[in-house]
Design a protein around this motif. Sequence first.
Motif, PDB file in Angstrom:
ATOM      1  N   ALA A  16      42.362  55.273  62.541  1.00  0.00           N
ATOM      2  CA  ALA A  16      42.543  56.633  63.224  1.00  0.00           C
ATOM      3  C   ALA A  16      42.344  56.436  64.842  1.00  0.00           C
ATOM      4  CB  ALA A  16      42.044  57.623  62.726  1.00  0.00           C
ATOM      5  N   GLU A 150      42.344  61.561  63.422  1.00  0.00           N
ATOM      6  CA  GLU A 150      43.111  61.469  62.192  1.00  0.00           C
ATOM      7  C   GLU A 150      44.434  60.880  62.612  1.00  0.00           C
ATOM      8  OE1 GLU A 150      42.711  65.034  60.102  1.00  0.00           O
ATOM      9  OE2 GLU A 150      42.968  66.080  61.973  1.00  0.00           O
ATOM     10  N   ALA A 151      45.143  60.325  61.579  1.00  0.00           N
ATOM     11  CA  ALA A 151      46.489  59.868  62.027  1.00  0.00           C
ATOM     12  C   ALA A 151      47.151  59.682  60.692  1.00  0.00           C
ATOM     13  CB  ALA A 151      46.413  58.467  62.965  1.00  0.00           C
ATOM     14  N   ASP A 152      48.504  59.711  60.851  1.00  0.00           N
ATOM     15  CA  ASP A 152      49.410  59.624  59.637  1.00  0.00           C
ATOM     16  C   ASP A 152      49.026  58.115  58.884  1.00  0.00           C
ATOM     17  OD1 ASP A 152      51.910  60.395  58.162  1.00  0.00           O
ATOM     18  OD2 ASP A 152      52.011  58.091  58.472  1.00  0.00           O
ATOM     19  N   ARG A 156      48.428  54.517  60.534  1.00  0.00           N
ATOM     20  CA  ARG A 156      47.125  53.880  60.255  1.00  0.00           C
ATOM     21  C   ARG A 156      47.276  52.401  59.757  1.00  0.00           C
ATOM     22  NH1 ARG A 156      43.332  56.033  57.330  1.00  0.00           N
ATOM     23  NH2 ARG A 156      44.591  57.559  56.244  1.00  0.00           N
ATOM     24  N   ASP A 205      44.571  64.574  66.294  1.00  0.00           N
ATOM     25  CA  ASP A 205      45.732  63.781  65.464  1.00  0.00           C
ATOM     26  C   ASP A 205      46.039  62.737  66.596  1.00  0.00           C
ATOM     27  OD1 ASP A 205      47.724  62.560  64.229  1.00  0.00           O
ATOM     28  OD2 ASP A 205      48.014  64.188  63.087  1.00  0.00           O
ATOM     29  N   SER A 206      45.856  61.397  66.182  1.00  0.00           N
ATOM     30  CA  SER A 206      46.080  60.356  67.157  1.00  0.00           C
ATOM     31  C   SER A 206      47.420  59.676  66.985  1.00  0.00           C
ATOM     32  CB  SER A 206      44.975  59.296  67.447  1.00  0.00           C
ATOM     33  OG  SER A 206      44.916  58.683  66.020  1.00  0.00           O
ATOM     34  N   SER A 207      48.207  60.191  65.922  1.00  0.00           N
ATOM     35  CA  SER A 207      49.376  59.505  65.596  1.00  0.00           C
ATOM     36  C   SER A 207      50.407  59.204  66.647  1.00  0.00           C
ATOM     37  CB  SER A 207      50.241  60.399  64.214  1.00  0.00           C
ATOM     38  OG  SER A 207      49.423  60.742  63.277  1.00  0.00           O
TER      39      SER A 207
END
Length: 229
Positions: A16, A150-152, A156, A205-207
Amino acid sequence: MSSRPFIVAIDGPAGAGKSTVSKVLARRLGFALVDTGAIYRCVALKARREGIAFDDDASLGTLLASVRVSFEVVGEDNHVFLDGEDVSEEIRTPENSMAASQVSSRPVVREGLLSLQRRLALQAPKGAILEGRDIGTVVFPDADAKFFLEADPDIRARRRFEELFQKGVERALPDVLADQVKRDQDDASRAVAPLKPADDARRVDSSLLPLSEVVRTLEQEILARMARR
């Protein structure tokens, strides 16, 4: 003004962006950096070296008494030392990552390392950034600022694949994703200190965000909270 260092908790699953974001934040703020995941990885590495089974609580408890972990920023990297040996690369192999997930599920290990994690943070002169999976819920439930990155899952896994590739470790992307899915399940379902955001943590969310934007988002909130403290 409290005499305690300013404590920042950054939790979230693997990939993430916790490690990179924490490192940059610590450097920009002049804070100490405590990578709690690396501490568990060190315990897993030492257990592997000494042939201790990951479910042997008695032996793991004995092992904890002799584990010495320290951190040192060298250039742009946060180096991890186990009993005086630089193990920064060895603790992050896929094999040791899975071992760390198993070791960290043992209550004897989590309870035994609580005091070490807290001590490393509280001895910081100004403040400390702690990254992990249960910082805001267990290690420092009274942290001054809490974040959950968090991220997708596919993003990740791709980040982890690229990281391994750059280190010369050849692994197929589907295998990296499968390992990640298992680790996510293990971390979220363990009985003690499961991976989950603290109720008062800010979720980011860092996606699709560049590193600079994630860092600035967290930094702005930290500075605002420091000003109010």
